[in-house]
Design a protein around this motif. Sequence first.
Motif, PDB file in Angstrom:
ATOM      1  N   ASP A 174       0.713  -1.435   0.100  1.00  0.00           N
ATOM      2  CA  ASP A 174       0.143   0.290   0.023  1.00  0.00           C
ATOM      3  C   ASP A 174       0.983   1.286  -0.238  1.00  0.00           C
ATOM      4  N   PRO A 175       0.641   2.315  -0.926  1.00  0.00           N
ATOM      5  CA  PRO A 175       1.276   3.893  -0.774  1.00  0.00           C
ATOM      6  C   PRO A 175       1.986   3.650   0.285  1.00  0.00           C
ATOM      7  N   SER A 233       5.861   7.024  -5.026  1.00  0.00           N
ATOM      8  CA  SER A 233       4.793   6.362  -4.249  1.00  0.00           C
ATOM      9  C   SER A 233       4.087   7.812  -4.783  1.00  0.00           C
ATOM     10  N   ARG A 269      -6.144  11.076   1.839  1.00  0.00           N
ATOM     11  CA  ARG A 269      -5.085  11.448   1.253  1.00  0.00           C
ATOM     12  C   ARG A 269      -4.725  12.910   1.879  1.00  0.00           C
ATOM     13  N   LYS A 299       3.004   9.320  -7.395  1.00  0.00           N
ATOM     14  CA  LYS A 299       2.013   9.279  -8.229  1.00  0.00           C
ATOM     15  C   LYS A 299       0.476   8.595  -7.796  1.00  0.00           C
ATOM     16  N   MET A 300       1.107   7.725  -6.835  1.00  0.00           N
ATOM     17  CA  MET A 300      -0.499   6.680  -5.863  1.00  0.00           C
ATOM     18  C   MET A 300      -0.899   7.205  -5.208  1.00  0.00           C
ATOM     19  N   GLY A 351      -3.669   8.322  -5.923  1.00  0.00           N
ATOM     20  CA  GLY A 351      -4.657   8.283  -6.551  1.00  0.00           C
ATOM     21  C   GLY A 351      -5.782   7.006  -5.726  1.00  0.00           C
ATOM     22  N   GLN A 352      -4.710   5.993  -5.421  1.00  0.00           N
ATOM     23  CA  GLN A 352      -4.633   4.709  -4.888  1.00  0.00           C
ATOM     24  C   GLN A 352      -5.375   5.174  -3.374  1.00  0.00           C
ATOM     25  N   VAL A 353      -4.851   6.080  -3.404  1.00  0.00           N
ATOM     26  CA  VAL A 353      -5.779   5.852  -1.536  1.00  0.00           C
ATOM     27  C   VAL A 353      -6.692   7.449  -1.053  1.00  0.00           C
TER      28      VAL A 353
END
Length: 368
Positions: free
Chosen positions: A9-10, A70, A82, A72-73, A75-77
């Motif tokens: 995970d980020p 990381s 965020r 760039k990630m 969006g996955q959070v």
Amino acid sequence: MAEGQIPEDPKTQVENARKAFEQEFERFARFTGAQPATTALSLEQGEAEQRALTELRTRHLGKKSPLAGSKKMIGQVAAEERATFGQLVQQTEAGILQKVGDAEQTVKTLLEAARIRRETIDVTLPGRRPRRGHLHPITLVRERIEDIFVSLGYAIEDGREIETDFYNFEALNIPENHPARASQDTFYTTEGFALRSQTSTVQIHAMQRRGAPVRMIAPGRVFRRDTPDPTHNPMFFQVEGLCVDRGITMAHLKGTVAEFLRRMFGPNTRTRFRPSYFPFTEPSAEFDFSCFKCGGAGCRICKFSGWIELGGSGMVHPNVLLGAGVDPEKFSGFAFGLGIDRMCALMYELDDIRLLFENDVRFLEQFD
Ligand code: 2NL
């Protein structure tokens, strides 16, 4: 990220990036803190550390660094996390930046100190003095002779070392096939020139140029076809004197030579003349002076005779005056010649004249 692995995970990724940095940074820790532990670096060490830090910075903060990945990630959070995630990334980044920056600053300071150390000069060290030279013994003797004759009213003349047959022989009353050509034999060029065998050549030029009366000496290098031995060298130094005026006699010659030798070797020096022959003088005489070492009692220097032979002289031959454009009906003159190196060898008690031309500093240094 290797295939087949469960994607992290980020947050964990950021955490791992921080850990990886911490691990690598460990060896630079000594460059951080209020008082860095390292006190000195060599120039080479400092430059190596500086390069290593630049690489470290690119690896952990550059566009291809895990931390940049990381970011760039985001969006996955999950939306509500965020802000915290963003803060974590920022804090991590700032932490790395702070540490690398600190270390870079310290290395820079140490490097500067190393540069200053290398460029430091001790201004209290004694300088490197160039060794002082001095005149050649032949020059020392020549200058003494020149000083004496200048004080007697003589001019010093100089001339060329390569001469024509006329100046070296013809003008001196030595025609072709004259036996004196053998004793005056020298070195010739294919163009009909010769290396002068005496400095009379200079005096012929001077008489032609200035006419009579004339009082001059001509010191200089001369050449003879001689095999070198302790008393001969095919190149040596000579001084010739010339005095031409109305009513000049042999008495002027004797008085001048005697005065010169008294000034050279001391007031008690006696002079004697022996009849001789030269093609350019008539009458001719050789002259000796009483030994400067033993005063005439006899010693090794004068070969136990009390006298030292020095040079030749005479009344200038009328043919020589005529050839140089001086009227022998109106003018007469005397001339003399002596070897400077021979005089030098005598004065410094050298038993080999060739020492004067070897240019061995261990020899020359003794005449300072
Ligand atoms: C010697 C003999 C001598 C001269 C040189 C001379 C010069 C002119 C005219 C006449 Cl221009 N003479 N010079 C005269 C007699 C002797 O030298 O034993 N030299 C080492």
